[in-house]
Scaffold this motif. Structure first.
Motif, PDB file in Angstrom:
ATOM      1  N   ALA A  22       0.587  -1.501   0.465  1.00  0.00           N
ATOM      2  CA  ALA A  22      -0.173  -0.395  -0.235  1.00  0.00           C
ATOM      3  C   ALA A  22       0.970   1.105  -0.139  1.00  0.00           C
ATOM      4  O   ALA A  22       0.718   2.434  -0.665  1.00  0.00           O
ATOM      5  CB  ALA A  22      -1.061  -0.086   1.102  1.00  0.00           C
ATOM      6  N   GLY A  23       2.435   1.234   0.800  1.00  0.00           N
ATOM      7  CA  GLY A  23       2.877   2.158   0.835  1.00  0.00           C
ATOM      8  C   GLY A  23       3.279   3.118  -0.508  1.00  0.00           C
ATOM      9  O   GLY A  23       4.016   4.157  -0.857  1.00  0.00           O
ATOM     10  N   SER A  24       4.039   1.705  -1.635  1.00  0.00           N
ATOM     11  CA  SER A  24       4.479   1.735  -2.240  1.00  0.00           C
ATOM     12  C   SER A  24       3.612   2.298  -3.464  1.00  0.00           C
ATOM     13  O   SER A  24       4.258   3.230  -4.173  1.00  0.00           O
ATOM     14  CB  SER A  24       5.002   0.335  -3.034  1.00  0.00           C
ATOM     15  N   THR A  25       2.382   2.413  -3.227  1.00  0.00           N
ATOM     16  CA  THR A  25       1.465   2.662  -4.597  1.00  0.00           C
ATOM     17  C   THR A  25       1.434   3.086  -4.586  1.00  0.00           C
ATOM     18  O   THR A  25       0.990   4.653  -5.103  1.00  0.00           O
ATOM     19  CB  THR A  25      -0.089   1.687  -4.673  1.00  0.00           C
ATOM     20  N   LYS A  57       4.243   7.027  -5.615  1.00  0.00           N
ATOM     21  CA  LYS A  57       4.129   8.282  -6.157  1.00  0.00           C
ATOM     22  C   LYS A  57       3.287   9.231  -6.962  1.00  0.00           C
ATOM     23  O   LYS A  57       3.863  10.089  -6.598  1.00  0.00           O
ATOM     24  CB  LYS A  57       4.195   6.871  -7.408  1.00  0.00           C
ATOM     25  N   ALA A  58       1.755   9.017  -6.200  1.00  0.00           N
ATOM     26  CA  ALA A  58       1.337   9.845  -5.995  1.00  0.00           C
ATOM     27  C   ALA A  58       1.309  10.952  -4.916  1.00  0.00           C
ATOM     28  O   ALA A  58       1.264  12.280  -5.311  1.00  0.00           O
ATOM     29  CB  ALA A  58      -0.452   9.113  -5.296  1.00  0.00           C
ATOM     30  N   ALA A  59       2.086  10.803  -3.821  1.00  0.00           N
ATOM     31  CA  ALA A  59       2.579  11.785  -2.334  1.00  0.00           C
ATOM     32  C   ALA A  59       3.985  12.404  -3.544  1.00  0.00           C
ATOM     33  O   ALA A  59       3.866  13.485  -3.119  1.00  0.00           O
ATOM     34  CB  ALA A  59       3.058  11.038  -1.702  1.00  0.00           C
ATOM     35  N   GLN A  60       5.051  11.737  -4.092  1.00  0.00           N
ATOM     36  CA  GLN A  60       6.145  12.328  -4.594  1.00  0.00           C
ATOM     37  C   GLN A  60       5.447  13.636  -5.500  1.00  0.00           C
ATOM     38  O   GLN A  60       5.613  14.802  -5.678  1.00  0.00           O
ATOM     39  CB  GLN A  60       7.046  11.176  -5.094  1.00  0.00           C
ATOM     40  N   GLU A  61       4.034  13.065  -6.387  1.00  0.00           N
ATOM     41  CA  GLU A  61       4.340  14.282  -7.962  1.00  0.00           C
ATOM     42  C   GLU A  61       2.709  14.871  -7.150  1.00  0.00           C
ATOM     43  O   GLU A  61       3.102  16.349  -7.443  1.00  0.00           O
ATOM     44  CB  GLU A  61       2.431  13.090  -8.776  1.00  0.00           C
ATOM     45  N   ALA A  62       2.655  15.262  -6.096  1.00  0.00           N
ATOM     46  CA  ALA A  62       2.402  16.368  -5.759  1.00  0.00           C
ATOM     47  C   ALA A  62       2.853  17.254  -4.097  1.00  0.00           C
ATOM     48  O   ALA A  62       2.665  18.065  -3.892  1.00  0.00           O
ATOM     49  CB  ALA A  62       0.576  15.603  -4.461  1.00  0.00           C
ATOM     50  N   VAL A 116      -8.264  -1.116   3.465  1.00  0.00           N
ATOM     51  CA  VAL A 116      -8.559   0.171   4.655  1.00  0.00           C
ATOM     52  C   VAL A 116      -7.039   1.011   4.280  1.00  0.00           C
ATOM     53  O   VAL A 116      -7.785   2.387   4.996  1.00  0.00           O
ATOM     54  CB  VAL A 116      -8.635  -0.409   5.787  1.00  0.00           C
ATOM     55  N   LEU A 117      -6.230   0.863   3.796  1.00  0.00           N
ATOM     56  CA  LEU A 117      -4.941   1.718   3.973  1.00  0.00           C
ATOM     57  C   LEU A 117      -5.031   2.433   2.751  1.00  0.00           C
ATOM     58  O   LEU A 117      -4.357   3.601   2.698  1.00  0.00           O
ATOM     59  CB  LEU A 117      -3.613   0.319   3.605  1.00  0.00           C
ATOM     60  N   ASP A 118      -5.076   1.748   1.555  1.00  0.00           N
ATOM     61  CA  ASP A 118      -5.637   2.768   0.598  1.00  0.00           C
ATOM     62  C   ASP A 118      -6.184   4.080   0.864  1.00  0.00           C
ATOM     63  O   ASP A 118      -6.147   4.951   0.368  1.00  0.00           O
ATOM     64  CB  ASP A 118      -6.310   1.792  -0.739  1.00  0.00           C
ATOM     65  N   ALA A 119      -7.827   3.204   1.626  1.00  0.00           N
ATOM     66  CA  ALA A 119      -8.084   4.699   1.726  1.00  0.00           C
ATOM     67  C   ALA A 119      -7.743   5.860   2.378  1.00  0.00           C
ATOM     68  O   ALA A 119      -7.998   6.958   2.645  1.00  0.00           O
ATOM     69  CB  ALA A 119      -9.963   4.658   2.441  1.00  0.00           C
ATOM     70  N   ALA A 138      -4.754  10.842   3.381  1.00  0.00           N
ATOM     71  CA  ALA A 138      -3.577  11.781   3.672  1.00  0.00           C
ATOM     72  C   ALA A 138      -2.991  12.056   2.168  1.00  0.00           C
ATOM     73  O   ALA A 138      -2.291  13.824   2.611  1.00  0.00           O
ATOM     74  CB  ALA A 138      -2.654  11.397   4.305  1.00  0.00           C
ATOM     75  N   VAL A 139      -3.283  11.796   1.049  1.00  0.00           N
ATOM     76  CA  VAL A 139      -2.324  12.553   0.228  1.00  0.00           C
ATOM     77  C   VAL A 139      -2.997  13.956   0.059  1.00  0.00           C
ATOM     78  O   VAL A 139      -3.084  14.452  -0.472  1.00  0.00           O
ATOM     79  CB  VAL A 139      -2.353  11.497  -0.745  1.00  0.00           C
ATOM     80  N   LYS A 140      -4.235  13.571  -0.028  1.00  0.00           N
ATOM     81  CA  LYS A 140      -5.291  14.629  -0.998  1.00  0.00           C
ATOM     82  C   LYS A 140      -5.666  15.833  -0.074  1.00  0.00           C
ATOM     83  O   LYS A 140      -5.556  16.848  -0.415  1.00  0.00           O
ATOM     84  CB  LYS A 140      -6.814  13.680  -0.674  1.00  0.00           C
ATOM     85  N   PHE A 141      -5.820  15.444   1.285  1.00  0.00           N
ATOM     86  CA  PHE A 141      -5.462  16.934   2.183  1.00  0.00           C
ATOM     87  C   PHE A 141      -4.244  17.122   2.890  1.00  0.00           C
ATOM     88  O   PHE A 141      -4.124  17.889   3.343  1.00  0.00           O
ATOM     89  CB  PHE A 141      -6.308  16.257   3.542  1.00  0.00           C
ATOM     90  N   THR A 142      -3.379  16.944   2.334  1.00  0.00           N
ATOM     91  CA  THR A 142      -2.244  17.378   2.633  1.00  0.00           C
ATOM     92  C   THR A 142      -1.269  18.468   1.551  1.00  0.00           C
ATOM     93  O   THR A 142      -1.408  17.499   0.053  1.00  0.00           O
ATOM     94  CB  THR A 142      -0.675  16.041   3.073  1.00  0.00           C
ATOM     95  N   PRO A 143      -1.349  18.851   1.509  1.00  0.00           N
ATOM     96  CA  PRO A 143      -0.552  20.204   0.688  1.00  0.00           C
ATOM     97  C   PRO A 143       0.836  20.465   0.205  1.00  0.00           C
ATOM     98  O   PRO A 143       1.524  19.034   1.258  1.00  0.00           O
ATOM     99  CB  PRO A 143      -1.054  21.856   1.339  1.00  0.00           C
ATOM    100  N   SER A 144       0.866  20.675  -0.782  1.00  0.00           N
ATOM    101  CA  SER A 144       2.482  20.457  -1.090  1.00  0.00           C
ATOM    102  C   SER A 144       3.502  21.031  -0.396  1.00  0.00           C
ATOM    103  O   SER A 144       3.318  21.886   0.468  1.00  0.00           O
ATOM    104  CB  SER A 144       3.004  21.079  -2.233  1.00  0.00           C
ATOM    105  N   GLY A 145       4.721  20.018  -0.065  1.00  0.00           N
ATOM    106  CA  GLY A 145       5.567  20.567   0.570  1.00  0.00           C
ATOM    107  C   GLY A 145       5.257  20.031   2.076  1.00  0.00           C
ATOM    108  O   GLY A 145       6.094  19.889   3.057  1.00  0.00           O
ATOM    109  N   GLY A 146       3.899  18.878   1.785  1.00  0.00           N
ATOM    110  CA  GLY A 146       3.998  18.301   3.320  1.00  0.00           C
ATOM    111  C   GLY A 146       4.639  16.981   3.891  1.00  0.00           C
ATOM    112  O   GLY A 146       5.662  16.869   2.719  1.00  0.00           O
ATOM    113  N   ARG A 147       4.479  15.815   4.853  1.00  0.00           N
ATOM    114  CA  ARG A 147       5.096  15.248   5.222  1.00  0.00           C
ATOM    115  C   ARG A 147       4.242  13.873   5.639  1.00  0.00           C
ATOM    116  O   ARG A 147       3.001  14.293   6.245  1.00  0.00           O
ATOM    117  CB  ARG A 147       5.733  15.218   6.016  1.00  0.00           C
ATOM    118  N   ILE A 148       3.309  12.816   5.209  1.00  0.00           N
ATOM    119  CA  ILE A 148       3.056  11.279   5.361  1.00  0.00           C
ATOM    120  C   ILE A 148       4.297  10.437   6.059  1.00  0.00           C
ATOM    121  O   ILE A 148       5.184  10.356   4.883  1.00  0.00           O
ATOM    122  CB  ILE A 148       2.370  10.967   4.263  1.00  0.00           C
TER     123      ILE A 148
END
Length: 730
Positions: A585-588, A591-596, A621-624, A629-639
């Protein structure tokens, strides 16, 4: 000599002790001193004359009863009381003189003149008017009361006036008004030949009794007496008798009066009516009445007892009352009262209507009481003075009192004091004062109703309604269950309305979410049809594929939500190591996080305690969670996605972001289906609002515990507690 010489002198004290009257005069014959005995001899009503009074006036006071003449021994006088005194005068050396008055009544006999004078005095003091006329009908004597009583002018009544002149004078004054001339002539001759007595009403309203009778010398003696008071008393007695007769006739009670001879003296119509069939007659003897009534069965079967009781009314007189039923069915009350003269009064009252009415009233009261006791509410009735008239047992129970304490006659304030004593308004004095203050200054609650929480937790609704007579009815209703059901219904209604609003919002959102990928599919499909370059066609095909997968995800989410609501969600139970699922789930999502422009860290050990569950559902569950987390974290943030074993044999997965966060009060709403914290089509973040709802439902189904901690502007932390495999329910 003057009065000053006698003040505080021994001579004055001596003079006051002497029984003789002493008066001292100065040379001008003015009174200088008189002792107490002198004024006593003048009479009980004689005033003590002041010093300086001439001697002549003092002598007039002493001789009010007349003079007896002079002698060498001195002058004799009679005072107003009829006692005789001898007064002697002695000159004084310096001028003036002294007089001595001595009571000589016992030494003086009475001659004819004195006797006549005494008789005249007595006659003048009588209230009876007396006149004597001699021959020729001329007045020879009259006393003071005569002229007043006959209504004549005192100047017109004198010795020598004829009776005719006197009667004409009375006629002129209107005292003979109403009499005919022949009656006046007869009146003038009354008493000449024979004694005649008659009554006259004077103009002033007085009534006089006149008796004229001849005297041996040939004259007439007339006596006149004012009998106004007597006549008024007789009239009042007659009026009282008539009133009594009228009252007895109008009384609804029967009255029969027996004399001391045991015979009926009087009986009214009501008695005869009440005792119809057994009437009595005036003059009938009590024994005859008793025998007749006993024989007719008036007093029942035991005739001897009835006869003896009636005889005892006179043999052993006493006041008593008894009630019995007559043979005709009427119910009568007989009250027997002995009279001072030995007779008795029997008062009969027909009680039939009253007894029947009382019976009906008792039956109605019993019916009303049964209705009152079977009311579902407590009911208390008060009069206009706030005194309790009636209350059912439920009312006493609801106000915290016993039935005995809530007895009729108690005042509302007294009941309130009893409630306070048993702690109905609270345990402390302050609680009681607060309750009393909340009820206001007046006894009667002017508001229609109010609520009160009892010490046992029940909620009472107390209502006050006025009655036409100025009283009021107080109703006590236990609304505890009603208010609980109402609260549940209101909560259910609010929840239904919220769900309806959420579904409406979801439909609007879902329509937007579906149209976006559908537009992409349609747009790129149309572009492929017009494109001949293979590399461009490939790019367009990839966009169509991505849009299709997005649509598939939305449809899958809807299907999952439908299965959860229907209770048909299927899970595959297996024991597995969650590490592989976490890393995949983290690997998937990396990429989306890095693009954001979001830093993504994965801190998962090589192994974790095995868990029981469905790997695919855990990945869902992990994907949701990662998607949010990716959707609501602005650029420059951290997950950061991390996992670690627990001390109890399980493990904990923690997902932390530095996104926009949410208010703590909004976390529960975030887990609701079809709910997005940002509503409307202009929201900044896309999505169906099913992610967290599905995540919570899936984790609960697998026995996992998902919680969120969030702070606006600082981010959100999701914790997933995974129990050991042997603790997961199967």
């Amino acid at each position: 000599m003057n009065a000053a010489l006698l003040v505080d002198s021994p001579l004055r004290a001596v003079l006051e002790t002497l029984p003789a009257g002493i008066a001292i005069y100065d040379p001008s014959a003015a009174l200088v001193y008189a002792n107490s005995a002198l004024w006593s001899q003048a009479g009980v009503d004689a005033p003590a004359l002041p010093f300086g009074t001439p001697a002549a006036e003092v002598m007039v006071l002493l001789s009010r009863g007349g003079s007896g003449g002079s002698s060498d021994a001195g002058e004799t006088f009679r005072n107003a009381a009829g006692r005789w005194h001898r007064v002697t005068t002695t000159p004084l050396p310096g001028g003036g003189f002294v007089t001595f008055s001595v009571d000589i009544t016992g030494q003086r006999g009475q001659g004819p003149a004195e006797t006549a004078t005494l008789l005249a005095t007595i006659l003048d003091r009588l209230d009876i008017g007396i006149s004597v006329s001699g021959e020729g009908q001329r007045l020879t004597y009259f006393n003071k009361a005569y002229s007043t009583l006959v209504g004549a002018d005192p100047a017109a009544v004198r010795v020598g006036v004829t009776r005719g002149e006197l009667f004409r004078h009375l006629s002129d004054r209107g005292e003979l008004a109403g009499l005919r001339p022949d009656e006046i002539a007869d009146f003038m001759q009354s008493g000449v030949r024979e004694t005649k007595v008659f009554w006259r009403h004077r103009n002033d309203g007085a009534t006089i009794w006149i008796r004229a009778r001849p005297v041996p010398e040939g004259g007439v003696l007339t006596e006149v007496i004012d009998v106004t008071a007597l006549r008024q008393a007789e009239k009042a007695a007659q009026d009282r008798a008539a009133l009594l007769d009228g009252v007895l006739a109008a009384l609804p009670h029967g009255v029969c009066v027996y004399g001391p001879d045991r015979r009926v003296r009087m009986v009214n119509a009501a008695y005869q009516q009440i005792m119809a069939g057994s009437e009595v007659a005036v003059g009938e003897h009590h024994a005859d009445i008793a025998a007749r009534r006993v024989a007719s069965g008036e007093y029942g079967a035991d005739k001897e007892v009835a006869r003896r009781l009636m005889e005892d009314d006179f043999v052993k007189p006493r006041a008593y009352e008894h009630t019995r039923a007559r043979p005709n069915g009427t119910i009568v009350s007989a009250r027997i009262v002995p009279l001072p003269d030995g007779g008795q009064v029997a008062v009969m009252t027909d009680l039939t209507a009253r007894i029947h009415a009382e019976g009906q009233a008792e039956r109605r009261a019993a019916t009303l009481r049964a209705m009152l006791d079977n009311q579902p509410d407590g009911v208390a009735l008060f009069d206009a003075d706030a005194n309790l008239i009636a209350a059912n047992a439920l009312a006493a129970q609801m106000v915290g009192l016993t039935v005995e304490q809530m007895a009729p006659g108690r005042h509302l304030l007294e009941l309130r004091a009893l409630q306070a004593r048993v702690g109905e308004f609270g345990a402390g004095e302050t609680d009681v004062q607060n309750f009393v203050a909340s009820r206001g200054e007046t006894l009667l609650e002017t508001r229609s109703r109010y609520l009160r929480r009892r010490p046992d937790g029940t909620l009472l609704e107390i209502r006050t309604d006025l009655t036409p007579d100025g009283g009021f009815i107080r109703t006590y209703r236990d609304v505890t269950e009603e208010r609980r059901v109402r609260a549940e219904l209101e909560a259910a209604r609010d929840a239904a309305e919220a769900a309806s609003r959420a579904k409406s919002g979801f439909l609007a959102t879902m329509t937007h979410e579906l149209r976006t990928p559908l537009h992409a599919v349609i747009g790129f499909s149309e572009a492929i049809l017009d494109e001949t370059r293979p590399e461009v066609i490939r790019d367009h095909a990839e966009e169509v594929l991505a849009a299709g997968r997005q649509l598939l995800g939305l449809v899958d989410g809807l299907l999952e939500a439908t299965r959860i609501e229907a209770g048909t969600l299927s899970l595959r139970g297996a024991v597995f190591d969650p590490v592989s699922v976490l890393r995949a789930a983290g690997s998937t999502r990396r990429k989306a996080a890095q693009e954001a422009g979001i830093a993504f860290a994965l801190d998962v050990p090589d192994s974790l305690p095995p868990m029981r569950g469905d790997p695919a559902r855990l990945r869902q569950v992990l994907d949701a969670l990662l998607s949010n987390a990716v959707k609501f974290t602005p650029s420059g943030g951290r997950i950061v996605l991390s996992a670690a074993p627990d001390d109890d044999g399980g493990s904990t997965v923690v997902l932390t972001d530095t996104g926009i966060g949410m208010a703590p009060g909004s976390i529960s709403r975030a887990f609701e289906a079809f709910t997005q914290l940002e509503a409307g089509l202009d929201r900044r973040y896309p999505g169906s609002g099913l992610g967290l709802y599905l995540a919570r439902a899936l984790t609960s189904a697998m026995g996992l515990d998902l919680t969120l901690d969030s702070t606006p502007g600082l981010g959100t932390t999701a914790r997933l507690a995974i129990p050991a495999a042997d603790e997961v329910p199967t």
